[in-house]
Write an enzyme that holds these catalytic residues in place. Structure first.
Site, PDB file in Angstrom:
ATOM      1  N   GLU A 445       0.811  -1.221   0.000  1.00 31.96           N
ATOM      2  CA  GLU A 445       0.000   0.000   0.000  1.00 31.96           C
ATOM      3  C   GLU A 445       0.843   1.269   0.000  1.00 31.96           C
ATOM      4  O   GLU A 445       0.717   2.138   0.851  1.00 31.96           O
ATOM      5  CB  GLU A 445      -0.971  -0.026   1.184  1.00 31.96           C
ATOM      6  CG  GLU A 445      -2.002  -1.128   1.016  1.00 31.96           C
ATOM      7  CD  GLU A 445      -2.995  -1.220   2.147  1.00 31.96           C
ATOM      8  OE1 GLU A 445      -4.174  -1.479   1.885  1.00 31.96           O
ATOM      9  OE2 GLU A 445      -2.595  -1.036   3.318  1.00 31.96           O
ATOM     10  N   GLU A 511      -4.557  -9.944   0.064  1.00 28.93           N
ATOM     11  CA  GLU A 511      -5.432  -9.806   1.223  1.00 28.93           C
ATOM     12  C   GLU A 511      -6.863 -10.053   0.760  1.00 28.93           C
ATOM     13  O   GLU A 511      -7.284  -9.552  -0.285  1.00 28.93           O
ATOM     14  CB  GLU A 511      -5.343  -8.415   1.861  1.00 28.93           C
ATOM     15  CG  GLU A 511      -3.996  -8.096   2.480  1.00 28.93           C
ATOM     16  CD  GLU A 511      -3.930  -6.689   3.070  1.00 28.93           C
ATOM     17  OE1 GLU A 511      -5.009  -6.123   3.349  1.00 28.93           O
ATOM     18  OE2 GLU A 511      -2.811  -6.169   3.231  1.00 28.93           O
TER      19      GLU A 511
END
Length: 1001
Positions: A445, A511
């Site tokens: 991220e 994820e």
């Protein structure tokens, strides 16, 4: 040379005098010493250190590094530990927010000035053995958050960044005989903290081991092991490259394969190798014996080698030539002491993962302690090893604030490239010899850019493993950064649609299934897709364990604290509570689903046969014992062993060695695969896979005939009574106000504490809060609390029928538009009450969180026994791992202790249930169709009002909520993904729920 604390704000200042990263091999004086596991070349500096804690660099004690500085007034603290858990400062949990955000206006790389604590550690040591001629001494800080500067005997030694890989420094020229003083200074926030913005608790300090290492005059500085496996897997070549310091030679041998030969590279060929995989994590023993020029043994280096081939072949991720599916989980290196995790605690985590059929781990979002990888090698887990990089807070400027891509961090900014490459090298060089590591990850991220592209290219130059980075999805300028398509939280349907036209790379979900609170719904859709679509190769659940810390409330009761419980701000509340296990490693109910969905067999069970699909890559089904059981309402009638031999990847049909009885009834047929022999992670008999089918043998039962009850028509109440009971229906209060069963001189025992009410609400789950359900569903909260019974001469309506007395109430629901419902009770002469609840919601309302009845009874009735799905709580979108049977629980502990109290503890498919006291008196509930049942000590409203379980009221009742259905828990993500439509109650249509109850003596 001196150290200037102001330099920590320079992103390019990443190391000074720090030794180069190297493999994490250990060295011993002899093979005999290696067998003990204790090396005479290592001296631990764990234990008590002196600590001075300054709230800012300006308050650091002058002369802190000098030998003659008096530190007697400093505190004694343990190392490893986080200073925030030792009474200094406070833990702080944030997900995306930088911990200083809103306190100081900072540009990327700058550090807070007003409040940036500095921990100065001091301790003395004396070498256990004097250094021999040519020996060198180093100190390694295996984890220091966020930076560490080091002094020895008053002289500056060096500086290192990257909280999660070792910072090692040479001490040889400064060490003295006798007592030495080592000083380490750790700053909480540095420039590097801008790229350590992971979703975790914010700590600082020396949180991993501190070790002194002695290097002999002739020493293996680095080992690189590479295994090449032939296409047909018939042979393998082990190649070893050694960086040797000093004048000497290395003799190398692989046990069972012989000596290695060669000059620049040592090589041995293995015929018919036993290949390493998560299913068979076999490790060869490689030993390196190092001799100096005179032939004297200087050190013995053992290295465990996993011979395996992993990579992208034919466009797919394959291990030893076979397509792999990652049944994975993300894992923070986090336990009850924060990120201070012992080897034993780490090993316990891995054993638990294996028992849950997990085969892969992503180290979110930084390298773990070195022994984690060693244990993954031994137990068998595929690892995505992730570099310590996350700048989520800066990425939000692009996503939500409309900033240009030039603000991305590290983005295309050249000043951050040294830090990136340094972190990449520190991870790769340390972890490169672990066969468990199958992909390198560039971080998490942090958007994209040329900096992360450079990291990917570095990985490819140094190693053959594929490279992973999810951020390419958000910044597609450099698609070559990643070798796989990686996404987070994409719905299964979206993945399938994407792969219909994009066939160039394997696809993984780094994820998915955000397991926050009561969650993990509809995950079977992902797993089914992974075995249907070759390019989708599985995913990694977020995440393994709750990040939470023990707290004690003012009454002395312990609870687990989350963001905001420590006086921390900013914070992100309970967003850290998304593990498949609790912080103390007790299993959450959803672990039942994880184990089932990740099992290595897909079984289709009929009344007389079973189809066994073997999803393993290297394990025949004959490796596991197959046990088949027939039961009726939990009572085992038959059990037999079925011998199977299904090859990996194959499927076969077998006749069952049991027979379902012909007598009428409902029977379960269970097929269970179990370990034949004990392993390091589970005992023999441990179940690795199961499936169940339900077989109903119908019967034409005669109509049930009972005596009709008597009706007592009062002014304000309608009474219905029989030999053993009385029921009282109130015109004033609009419902059943009394139900007494077992008549005695005082009228019998009252089984109701309040009027049963229609229930449309449950305490919002974390996921429901995330997508705004409480605001959308508010009308149903009001309807549950304030539905108004219609009054009048004909209300309730009373009717004598052939089956008993039917008493019916109508309620107006205070929704907009107004809805209505009808609640009727059919009472027979034995005191059995059949309840029918019919709801006609107003147009345009959201779907109901649930449809059922709230019925409160005596707190003494805390023993719950039910015939339905179990043993754990289950919901309509999370019941695949449950099985039909007779189960027991204690109502007092049936509210699952998620970090924040919420809807929990419900059971699906309940045919009957009893709640009784210690003597067996209480209530029995029945449903021919199978209902959902909640039995808890609190109402949904009380649960919703509590921020922690210690805030729930004292137990004074048992609250039953039989229901047609509760909304599924959902869980694709926890910030916008709603429960899938098929697991929600229909809207704008009449809904009817029926069940029955009666008293028990």
């Amino acid at each position: 040379m001196t150290f200037d604390l102001d330099r920590i704000a320079d992103p390019a200042f990443v190391r000074e005098n720090r030794l180069d990263a190297h493999s994490d091999h250990r060295w011993f004086a002899s093979a005999q010493e290696a067998e003990t596991g204790t090396s005479s070349f290592e001296q631990s500096l764990n234990g008590l250190w002196k600590l001075h804690y300054a709230k800012s660099p300006a308050l650091v004690v002058p002369g802190f590094e000098r030998v003659d500085t008096d530190d007697s007034g400093w505190d004694d603290v343990p190392v490893p530990a986080h200073v925030q858990l030792l009474g200094y400062d406070r833990p702080q949990y944030t997900n995306v927010q930088y911990p200083w955000d809103g306190y100081e206006q900072l540009e990327a790389g700058q550090v807070p000035q007003r409040y940036n604590p500095v921990a100065t550690y001091r301790r003395t040591f004396t070498l256990e053995h004097p250094l021999e001629p040519g020996e060198r001494l180093s100190v390694s800080f295996h984890g220091a958050e966020s930076t560490v500067a080091v002094w020895l005997n008053g002289t500056y030694v060096g500086y290192g960044t990257d909280s999660f890989t070792p910072s090692e420094f040479d001490l040889t020229d400064l060490v003295v005989d006798g007592e030495n003083l080592v000083v380490a200074q750790v700053v909480r926030w540095s420039a590097g903290s801008w790229i350590e913005d992971q979703d975790f608790f914010r700590f600082s300090g020396l949180f991993r081991d501190v070790v002194l290492y002695r290097r002999p005059a002739v020493h293996v500085e680095d080992v690189r092991v590479v295994t090449d496996v032939a296409d047909d897997l018939s042979e393998a070549t082990v190649r070893v490259r050694v960086v040797l310091a000093g004048d000497g030679r290395v003799d190398a041998r692989v046990a069972g394969a012989g000596p290695l030969t060669g000059d620049d590279e040592l090589v041995v060929r293995i015929e018919g190798p036993r290949l390493w995989s998560a299913e068979d994590p076999y490790l060869y023993d490689l030993t390196l014996d190092v001799h100096d020029a005179s032939g004297r043994l200087t050190e013995h280096v053992p290295v465990r080698v996993g011979v395996r081939r992993f990579g992208i072949e034919d466009g797919l991720l394959k291990v030893n030539g076979s397509r792999v599916v990652f049944n994975g989980v993300n894992r923070h290196d986090f336990g009850l002491q924060g990120r201070v995790m012992t080897r034993e605690q780490t090993e316990a985590d891995i054993r638990l993962m294996k028992r849950l059929n997990i085969n892969a781990v992503r180290t979110s979002h930084y390298p773990n302690n070195s022994y984690f990888y060693e244990l993954c090698d031994e137990y068998g887990l595929y690892v995505i090893d992730e570099m310590n990089l996350e700048s989520h807070g800066m990425w939000d400027l692009i996503r939500f604030a409309g900033a240009g891509t030039d603000v991305a961090l590290p983005g295309d900014r050249p000043e951050w490239l040294p830090a990136l490459l340094d972190r990449a090298a520190s991870m790769l060089e340390r972890d490169k010899n672990h066969p468990s590591v199958v992909l390198w990850s560039c971080g998490n991220e942090s958007f994209g850019g040329t900096g992360i592209l450079e990291v990917a290219e570095y990985f490819r130059r140094r190693d053959s493993r594929p490279v992973h980075y999810e951020g390419v999805h958000w910044d597609p300028r450099h698609p070559q950064t990643t070798d796989v398509v990686s996404r987070m939280y994409a719905p299964a349907a979206e993945i399938e649609e994407f792969l219909a036209t994009h066939r160039d790379k394997p696809y993984v979900l780094c994820e998915y299934a955000h397991a926050m609170g009561n969650s993990f719904g509809a995950v079977h859709k992902y797993v089914d897709l992974a075995y249907r679509e070759p390019l989708f190769q599985g995913g990694f659940i977020w995440d393994f364990a709750d990040q939470a810390l023990r707290r004690t409330d003012p009454a002395g009761r312990e609870y687990f604290g989350y963001g905001g419980d420590f006086g921390d701000a900013p914070h992100d509340s309970d967003f850290s509570g998304n593990g498949i296990v609790f912080a103390d490693r007790s299993l959450k109910p959803l672990a039942q689903e994880v184990r089932y969905l990740y099992q290595g067999y897909r079984l289709s069970v009929g009344s007389d046969k079973v189809t066994v699909e073997n999803r393993h890559l290297a394990t025949s089904s004959s490796a596991h014992e197959c046990v088949v059981t027939v039961a009726r309402e939990g009572r085992v009638l038959q059990e037999a062993v079925l011998e199977t031999d299904v090859a990996p990847g194959a499927s076969q049909v077998y006749a069952l060695p049991v027979t379902v009885p012909s007598a009428s009834g409902e029977y379960t047929v269970d097929v269970s695969f179990r370990l034949r022999r004990s392993t390091r992670w589970a005992a023999a008999g441990h179940e690795v896979a199961h499936e169940q089918t339900v077989v109903v043998v119908p019967a034409t039962a005669p109509a049930r005939r009972v005596a009709l009850p008597e009706v007592v028509a009062g002014i304000h109440n309608v009474g219905v009574r029989g030999r053993h009971f009385t029921a009282l229906f109130s015109r004033l209060h609009g419902g059943l106000v009394s139900y007494r069963y077992g008549l005695t001189h005082d009228g019998g025992r009252e089984l109701l504490r309040s009027v049963p009410r229609p229930s449309f609400w449950h305490a919002p789950t974390s996921n429901e809060r995330g997508w705004g359900a409480p605001a959308l569903d508010g009308a149903w909260l009001v309807a549950s609390r304030y539905a108004t019974a219609v009054r009048g001469a004909d209300h309730p309506a009373v009717e004598q029928t052939d089956s008993g007395v039917l008493v019916s109430f109508r309620y107006e629901l205070p929704t907009a538009p107004v809805g209505e419902c009808e609640l009727s009770y059919l009472v027979d002469g034995d005191g059995r009450v059949e309840v029918t609840l019919t709801v006609r919601p107003g147009a345009g309302l959201s779907d109901m969180p649930e449809l059922g009845l709230l019925l409160a009874t005596d707190h003494a009735f805390h023993r719950l026994r039910w015939y339905g799905d179990g043993p754990e709580e289950s919901y309509v979108d999370r019941r695949a791992g449950a099985r039909l049977g007779v189960w027991e629980a204690d109502v007092r502990t049936s509210l699952t202790p998620y970090l924040r109290p919420q809807e929990a503890g419900s059971r699906t498919g309940v045919r009957w249930a009893t709640v009784t006291d210690e003597r067996g008196a209480g209530l029995r509930l029945e449903s021919a169709e199978g209902m959902e049942l909640s039995a808890l000590p609190w109402t949904p409203f009380e649960i919703e009002n509590a921020a922690h379980h210690t805030e729930l009221p004292p137990i004074y009742q048992t609250v039953l909520r039989p229901a047609l259905q509760r909304r599924g828990v959902g869980g694709d993500d926890s910030w916008g993904a709603q429960t899938h439509p098929e697991y929600r109650l229909p809207t704008e249509t009449e809904l009817t729920f029926r069940f029955a109850f009666r008293g028990l003596l």
